[in-house]
Design an enzyme around this catalytic site. Structure first.
Site, PDB file in Angstrom:
ATOM      1  N   LYS A 167      15.776  25.095  19.038  1.00 29.80           N
ATOM      2  CA  LYS A 167      15.863  25.899  20.397  1.00 29.80           C
ATOM      3  C   LYS A 167      17.106  26.124  21.249  1.00 29.80           C
ATOM      4  O   LYS A 167      17.140  26.940  22.149  1.00 29.80           O
ATOM      5  CB  LYS A 167      14.670  25.408  21.378  1.00 29.80           C
ATOM      6  CG  LYS A 167      15.290  24.201  22.217  1.00 29.80           C
ATOM      7  CD  LYS A 167      14.295  24.022  23.557  1.00 29.80           C
ATOM      8  CE  LYS A 167      14.566  22.639  24.155  1.00 29.80           C
ATOM      9  NZ  LYS A 167      13.775  22.665  25.285  1.00 29.80           N
ATOM     10  N   ASP A 168      18.024  25.300  20.531  1.00 27.50           N
ATOM     11  CA  ASP A 168      19.450  25.391  21.161  1.00 27.50           C
ATOM     12  C   ASP A 168      20.385  26.455  20.150  1.00 27.50           C
ATOM     13  O   ASP A 168      21.343  26.763  20.377  1.00 27.50           O
ATOM     14  CB  ASP A 168      20.141  24.077  21.107  1.00 27.50           C
ATOM     15  CG  ASP A 168      19.812  23.256  22.136  1.00 27.50           C
ATOM     16  OD1 ASP A 168      19.349  23.548  23.112  1.00 27.50           O
ATOM     17  OD2 ASP A 168      19.602  22.047  22.087  1.00 27.50           O
ATOM     18  N   ARG A 226      12.803  28.355  32.353  1.00 23.62           N
ATOM     19  CA  ARG A 226      11.547  28.627  31.991  1.00 23.62           C
ATOM     20  C   ARG A 226      10.725  27.827  32.636  1.00 23.62           C
ATOM     21  O   ARG A 226       9.508  27.934  33.171  1.00 23.62           O
ATOM     22  CB  ARG A 226      11.503  28.404  30.497  1.00 23.62           C
ATOM     23  CG  ARG A 226      10.305  28.358  29.772  1.00 23.62           C
ATOM     24  CD  ARG A 226      10.482  28.109  28.235  1.00 23.62           C
ATOM     25  NE  ARG A 226      10.918  26.629  28.088  1.00 23.62           N
ATOM     26  CZ  ARG A 226      10.428  25.473  28.159  1.00 23.62           C
ATOM     27  NH1 ARG A 226       9.026  25.587  28.501  1.00 23.62           N
ATOM     28  NH2 ARG A 226      10.946  24.238  27.995  1.00 23.62           N
ATOM     29  N   ARG A 227      10.760  26.448  32.679  1.00 28.83           N
ATOM     30  CA  ARG A 227       9.906  25.402  33.300  1.00 28.83           C
ATOM     31  C   ARG A 227       9.970  25.614  34.845  1.00 28.83           C
ATOM     32  O   ARG A 227       8.661  25.527  35.549  1.00 28.83           O
ATOM     33  CB  ARG A 227      10.650  23.702  32.995  1.00 28.83           C
ATOM     34  CG  ARG A 227      10.297  23.493  31.681  1.00 28.83           C
ATOM     35  CD  ARG A 227      11.083  22.268  31.109  1.00 28.83           C
ATOM     36  NE  ARG A 227      10.981  22.059  29.901  1.00 28.83           N
ATOM     37  CZ  ARG A 227      11.931  21.326  28.851  1.00 28.83           C
ATOM     38  NH1 ARG A 227      13.258  20.660  29.645  1.00 28.83           N
ATOM     39  NH2 ARG A 227      11.681  20.972  27.645  1.00 28.83           N
ATOM     40  N   ARG A 239      20.752  17.251  35.460  1.00 32.22           N
ATOM     41  CA  ARG A 239      21.552  17.577  34.123  1.00 32.22           C
ATOM     42  C   ARG A 239      21.780  16.098  33.636  1.00 32.22           C
ATOM     43  O   ARG A 239      21.427  15.028  34.032  1.00 32.22           O
ATOM     44  CB  ARG A 239      22.745  18.117  34.138  1.00 32.22           C
ATOM     45  CG  ARG A 239      22.672  19.790  34.731  1.00 32.22           C
ATOM     46  CD  ARG A 239      22.271  20.516  33.399  1.00 32.22           C
ATOM     47  NE  ARG A 239      22.643  20.239  32.280  1.00 32.22           N
ATOM     48  CZ  ARG A 239      23.675  21.008  31.502  1.00 32.22           C
ATOM     49  NH1 ARG A 239      24.535  21.703  32.460  1.00 32.22           N
ATOM     50  NH2 ARG A 239      23.914  20.534  30.436  1.00 32.22           N
ATOM     51  N   ARG A 274      18.804  11.070  32.563  1.00 33.45           N
ATOM     52  CA  ARG A 274      17.783  11.654  33.531  1.00 33.45           C
ATOM     53  C   ARG A 274      16.791  10.865  33.936  1.00 33.45           C
ATOM     54  O   ARG A 274      16.123  10.717  35.080  1.00 33.45           O
ATOM     55  CB  ARG A 274      17.208  12.942  32.699  1.00 33.45           C
ATOM     56  CG  ARG A 274      18.070  13.967  32.492  1.00 33.45           C
ATOM     57  CD  ARG A 274      17.448  15.153  31.825  1.00 33.45           C
ATOM     58  NE  ARG A 274      18.725  16.238  31.527  1.00 33.45           N
ATOM     59  CZ  ARG A 274      18.338  17.430  31.305  1.00 33.45           C
ATOM     60  NH1 ARG A 274      17.343  18.155  31.826  1.00 33.45           N
ATOM     61  NH2 ARG A 274      19.301  18.478  31.111  1.00 33.45           N
ATOM     62  N   CYS A 302      22.038  35.769  28.815  1.00 32.29           N
ATOM     63  CA  CYS A 302      21.864  34.521  29.630  1.00 32.29           C
ATOM     64  C   CYS A 302      20.513  33.879  29.297  1.00 32.29           C
ATOM     65  O   CYS A 302      19.652  34.707  28.736  1.00 32.29           O
ATOM     66  CB  CYS A 302      22.305  34.599  30.813  1.00 32.29           C
ATOM     67  SG  CYS A 302      21.419  35.759  31.710  1.00 32.29           S
TER      68      CYS A 302
HETATM   69  C1  DPM Z   1      17.510  24.690  25.955  1.00 32.61           C
HETATM   70  C2  DPM Z   1      16.605  24.301  27.183  1.00 32.61           C
HETATM   71  C3  DPM Z   1      16.741  23.029  27.497  1.00 32.61           C
HETATM   72  C4  DPM Z   1      17.403  22.439  25.975  1.00 32.61           C
HETATM   73  C5  DPM Z   1      15.931  25.314  28.038  1.00 32.61           C
HETATM   74  C6  DPM Z   1      14.348  25.029  28.008  1.00 32.61           C
HETATM   75  C7  DPM Z   1      16.328  22.246  28.510  1.00 32.61           C
HETATM   76  C8  DPM Z   1      17.217  22.238  29.490  1.00 32.61           C
HETATM   77  C9  DPM Z   1      16.910  21.158  30.652  1.00 32.61           C
HETATM   78  C10 DPM Z   1      17.415  25.978  25.443  1.00 32.61           C
HETATM   79  N1  DPM Z   1      17.749  23.560  25.295  1.00 32.61           N
HETATM   80  O1  DPM Z   1      13.925  24.385  27.157  1.00 32.61           O
HETATM   81  O2  DPM Z   1      13.827  26.196  28.640  1.00 32.61           O
HETATM   82  O3  DPM Z   1      15.872  20.501  30.749  1.00 32.61           O
HETATM   83  O4  DPM Z   1      17.947  20.961  31.425  1.00 32.61           O
HETATM   84  C11 DPM Z   1      17.120  20.725  24.632  1.00 32.61           C
HETATM   85  C12 DPM Z   1      16.307  19.313  24.581  1.00 32.61           C
HETATM   86  C13 DPM Z   1      15.874  19.239  23.116  1.00 32.61           C
HETATM   87  C14 DPM Z   1      16.617  20.224  22.582  1.00 32.61           C
HETATM   88  C15 DPM Z   1      15.824  18.377  25.832  1.00 32.61           C
HETATM   89  C16 DPM Z   1      14.391  19.134  26.452  1.00 32.61           C
HETATM   90  C17 DPM Z   1      14.945  18.349  22.635  1.00 32.61           C
HETATM   91  C18 DPM Z   1      13.523  19.003  22.059  1.00 32.61           C
HETATM   92  C19 DPM Z   1      13.564  19.987  20.758  1.00 32.61           C
HETATM   93  C20 DPM Z   1      17.937  20.998  25.992  1.00 32.61           C
HETATM   94  N2  DPM Z   1      17.463  21.107  23.612  1.00 32.61           N
HETATM   95  O5  DPM Z   1      14.096  20.182  26.497  1.00 32.61           O
HETATM   96  O6  DPM Z   1      13.890  18.274  27.380  1.00 32.61           O
HETATM   97  O7  DPM Z   1      14.265  19.378  19.972  1.00 32.61           O
HETATM   98  O8  DPM Z   1      13.050  20.923  21.014  1.00 32.61           O
END
Ligand code: DPM
Length: 320
Positions: A86-87, A137-138, A155, A161, A248
């Site tokens: 997702k990143d 999104r959340r 953050r 967190r 973005c």
């Molecule tokens: C992205 C988002 C977040 C991460 C945006 C989203 C969460 C940001 C936040 C694109 N990357 O999900 O809408 O909560 O501040 C991230 C996490 C993981 C990968 C942590 C999480 C772990 C889960 C995975 C941060 N990137 O979402 O709690 O591997 O999918």
């Protein structure tokens, strides 16, 4: 004459605890399958690891967690990089490709609560309860369903967190189920949010391994870790996002299922405050995953997604 042993293969990773757990898993899986090769992990820090005080959405730059690793690959310092899918941006730099998608963890979002709310669920948290998230999104989806809750940016890495939550700064926070499970903190998952409440991020819960597009030797190794159903689902999700996004992070969520050869993709686009929301589903052959994602994006645009997205880009550019 003795031939020299093949050189070791260098895996690039971020240094965060979660990134390392994921990368070491990939390393072990490959080492087990290709015992005659040597796999080494090389860590790098990315822009996203350094900028921790600015909300992700406002940085705006895609590839916040991947760019340095991509440069490392193009320069030959590392052979491939392990990311949380997702990143990984939906458009990759020239010369690189998504070489493999691994089997997905539960892609859902999780509610984690302060001890004083052990008896609550997302829909029974009291009026004004402070929920921490910095995902647009959340935020949009939860504001849409629960306008009586208060939302606050949070953050830092997972441990930071959770500490902020336990210290009483928040009544609850939202995190990915996958990250908590991989870090051995599954017991902190209080409620897995159903797709009706929160559609997850594109690629959530899967690992994406990025490599050089021409590197057939590495691609051949990576193929061993590909999980076909996860790959179809994630290709559908990624093409949906690619077709909709601008420059973005925006409130876009998805859900996918596969039954037999039929893939169903649900997607939604919401305004930042969650007041406007368009949502729809599409089903078709899993082998047509990318076409399904594109078609769903077009359908949502006809239902108003274009106007929602344009308003968001204007708002974010104004630096709101
Ligand atoms: C992205 C988002 C977040 C991460 C945006 C989203 C969460 C940001 C936040 C694109 N990357 O999900 O809408 O909560 O501040 C991230 C996490 C993981 C990968 C942590 C999480 C772990 C889960 C995975 C941060 N990137 O979402 O709690 O591997 O999918």
């Amino acid at each position: 004459m003795v031939s020299s042993p093949p050189r070791s293969i260098r895996i690039g990773s971020r240094k965060s605890q979660l990134a390392l757990v994921q990368t070491h898993w990939v390393q072990a899986e490959l080492q087990q399958r290709f015992a005659d090769r040597k796999f080494e992990v090389h860590t790098m820090s990315t822009q996203g690891d350094k900028i921790l005080d600015v909300a992700l959405a406002k940085i705006g730059d895609k590839g916040l967690f991947t760019k340095e690793l991509e440069i490392g690959m193009l320069q030959g310092e590392i052979d491939f990089a392990v990311h949380s899918l997702k990143d990984l941006p939906t458009r990759l730099p020239e010369g690189l490709m998504l070489g493999c998608v691994t089997e997905r963890e539960d892609p859902a979002d999780a509610l984690v609560v302060h001890a004083r709310h052990q008896d609550k669920q997302i829909d029974t948290l009291p009026e004004g309860a402070v929920v921490g998230t910095s995902s647009l999104r959340r935020l949009a989806q939860l504001q849409h369903h629960y306008p009586h809750l208060a939302f606050k940016d949070i953050r830092g890495n997972l441990n930071t967190r959770l500490q902020k939550l336990d210290a009483g700064e928040f009544d609850a926070i939202i995190l990915a189920v996958a990250g908590l499970r991989r870090l051995g903190m599954a017991e902190r998952i209080h409620q897995v949010l159903p797709p009706e409440v929160s559609l997850h991020a594109v690629g959530q819960g899967a690992l994406g391994i990025e490599c050089r597009a021409e590197d057939s030797e590495i691609l051949e190794l990576l193929k061993a870790l590909e999980h076909q159903p996860t790959a179809y689902r994630c290709y559908a999700e990624r093409s949906f996002l690619r077709e909709l996004e601008g420059g973005c992070q925006v409130p876009i969520g998805v859900n996918t299922t596969i039954e037999g050869n039929t893939l169903t993709l649900t997607g939604m686009v919401a305004s930042l405050d969650g007041q406007q929301m368009v949502k729809d589903s599409i089903s078709g052959a899993a082998t047509e995953a990318e076409a399904l994602g594109i078609q769903l994006a077009h359908n949502l645009r006809q239902q108003g997604a274009t106007e929602i997205l344009e308003a968001i880009f204007t708002e974010i550019q104004r630096g709101s």
